[in-house]
Scaffold this motif. Sequence first.
Motif: not given
Length: 364
Positions: A70-72, A98-100, A132-135
């Motif tokens: 997530s962006f957060g 990897l995306d993170t 993705y969102f956290e959910d």
Amino acid sequence: MRQITFAPSKYIQGEGELGRLGAYCAEMEAGEAYAVIDPYILSVYGEAVRDSFAAAGLPLQLREFQGECSFGQVEQIVSELDLDRVGVILGIGGGKTLDTAKAVSHYANLPAMLVPTVASTDAPCSAVAVLYFEDGRFDRYLSLRRSPDTVIADTTLIAKAPARLLAAGMGDALSTYFEARACRKSGAVTEAGGAGSIAALALARACYDTLLADGAAALEDVRKGQASERVAHIVEANIYLSGIGFESGGLAAAHAIHNGLTILEECRHVLHGEKVAFATLAQLMLEQAPEEEIAAVAGFCREAGLPVTLEQLGLANVSAEKLTAAASASCTEEGPMKNMPFHVTPQDVYAAILAADLRGRQAE
């Protein structure tokens, strides 16, 4: 219209490559390495990674990946970095790890080295991070300034991962040729920022041909824990051929429909590539593709254990309203459905999903 083709500066694939990470980072002369690493990989291979960097005389920080890509979480990791010391970001793990790491390298303006420990998606080679969102709901595609500097695929390690993950990677890769072909017809702007190139379409076609030729046998080898030549072919198809093919060839209906399906809680347990496999069949239904193509895709999915019906996605009892909502979510203005060579409505997608499900049930 201009064409743009993205690719990593280096793609390294072979057996035992995890033990050479420190040496590869030292070659970059970038300073201290900061690694975002999958928890399981850290518990099993963390010592080997540390030893590799110690042998190269290079400092290493390890941060365990937790939660969602997530962006957060990306913001939090960037805030932790000591930019006076850290010179390269590593991602070691699956697609979301990897995306993170890619997103962190983007916001920190640092080079990235990615080490996929499974071949379950084509994320490692792309200059895109899927957030993705956290959910667990799909958030957005984050376009990065460049492709990863280095991608290292250790086939010994990847062959030890569950066969389901390799199959999911094949499901993700399965869409690459058909989406690139659709973008070529429409003249769509790809994720690389230009029209799809001949090179990208050729790699996408090679990806599809490799899946059909070696996919089933590679799965059998992985179930036996064998890092065979066929497994190596599929690792290259899932990671490199599909990665370059989708990014510089373009996304279309298959990934748009996947994105729509992510809003349904009933199939959150289904892997990205598994949803993409079914969505590929749905794209062929949208296109009214030749029966020969449809049969080949459906047959491949059955051989690989990939879903071809709503029931196999966990959506056997999903309401028409929910499926309609997923179809609508696949047709957002900014999504890849706009890259199809003809206008697609939510009603078209809903009908294509039902047609794919019917075709899949007929093939059982």
